[in-house]
Design an enzyme around this catalytic site. Structure first.
Site, mmCIF file in Angstrom:
data_model
loop_
_atom_site.group_PDB
_atom_site.id
_atom_site.type_symbol
_atom_site.label_atom_id
_atom_site.label_comp_id
_atom_site.label_asym_id
_atom_site.label_seq_id
_atom_site.Cartn_x
_atom_site.Cartn_y
_atom_site.Cartn_z
ATOM 1 N N ALA A 124 0.819 -1.215 0.000
ATOM 2 C CA ALA A 124 0.000 0.000 0.000
ATOM 3 C C ALA A 124 0.855 1.268 0.000
ATOM 4 C CB ALA A 124 -0.930 0.000 1.218
ATOM 5 N N ASP A 125 2.166 1.117 0.078
ATOM 6 C CA ASP A 125 3.048 2.275 0.146
ATOM 7 C C ASP A 125 3.147 2.947 -1.228
ATOM 8 O OD1 ASP A 125 5.379 3.556 1.954
ATOM 9 O OD2 ASP A 125 6.045 3.428 -0.133
#
Length: 287
Positions: A241-242
């Site tokens: 999700a970064d």
């Protein structure tokens, strides 16, 4: 005053590590002198100086402190924070056979440097949630300089007990959101009253640490993974999700859009069991 000379197995590129540490104004780094002043969080806080006097291939360091009675403890913490017991040579060889070969060649020997205490990892991660990097760094700096303390010119984060006693309005004055202020204070209360012992998490598997942390309000999988990577030094974390990692993969594979979660898992399959290092080097490729 004490001084210890430490030899480390190469490659270990301390200069590239310092350049990343220097991105945070709370880290007291002198890239010309090749030093970093490390805050030692313990019952009695102190500061240690680490200076590189070797090369990437033959790393050699001087570690200096003021209190001879705490020398062993300080050295153990430095070894852990700087990951001096990790074989970066083996990791480099692994990635020469993957799609990250070029990135690992450019940044060869760059270690993962841990945060100076596990508590600061969680605080930083919560502050960095859903804001741009520049604002997050500024907000963290204001938080530390307002509620923490300074020793020998080195900023220390406030203790969980100190933050637990704050009111959300005190953080709101620094431009924290209401929710983020509550998250940080509530987390600090849980730690200071003994409900959460961060030292005990060192002995748990990754999955158990994540499960325990995400039960806490304000901590999701991304924050839990950041804690595992930069708080505990776990080698196989890949926070899909970064945004930074997504952008790095987009650049690496020449995509016209950000990769999907499924694509990121597919790309990263060959990077096991060193996903944390894949993450670091992908970040470095766009910084």
């Amino acid at each position: 005053m004490w001084q210890e000379k430490v030899e480390v197995v190469g490659p270990y590129n301390f200069d590239l590590a310092l350049s990343r540490l220097a991105m945070d104004p709370l880290n007291i780094v002198d890239q010309k002198e090749r030093t970093v002043r490390v805050p030692i969080y313990d019952h009695e806080p102190e500061v240690a100086l680490v200076q590189a006097i070797g090369t990437t291939e033959d790393p050699l360091f001087l570690v200096m402190g003021d209190n001879p009675s705490t020398k062993v403890n300080v050295l153990n913490k430095i070894y852990f924070i700087l990951q001096w017991n990790t074989s970066l040579g083996d990791i480099h060889e692994h990635f020469t056979l993957t799609s990250l070969k070029e990135i690992f060649t450019i940044h060869r020997g760059t270690p993962i440097i841990l945060d100076f205490s596990p508590y600061t990892t969680l605080i930083k991660s919560i502050i960095h949630q859903q804001v741009n990097m520049k604002f997050a760094i500024t907000l963290t700096e204001q938080f530390v300089k307002t509620f923490g303390f300074n020793m020998d010119g080195v900023p220390f984060y406030p203790s969980p007990g100190t933050v637990a006693g704050l009111h959300p309005d005190q953080l709101r004055q620094l431009k924290f959101s209401q929710r983020k202020a509550e998250y940080i204070i509530d987390l600090s209360k849980i730690i200071s009253n003994g409900e959460l012992n961060l030292e005990e998490l060192v002995h748990l598997p990754d999955e158990d640490v994540i499960k325990k942390l995400v039960e806490i309000r304000g901590i999701g999988p991304w924050t839990a993974q950041s804690f595992l990577m930069f708080g505990l030094g776990r080698p196989n974390l890949f926070p899909i999700a970064d945004i930074g990692i997504q952008n790095a993969i987009k650049k690496l594979y020449g995509l016209d859009r950000k990769p999907t979660s499924e694509e990121m898992l597919q790309y990263s399959a060959e990077w096991h069991p060193y996903l944390s290092y894949a993450s670091l080097y992908l970040w470095r490729s766009i910084e």
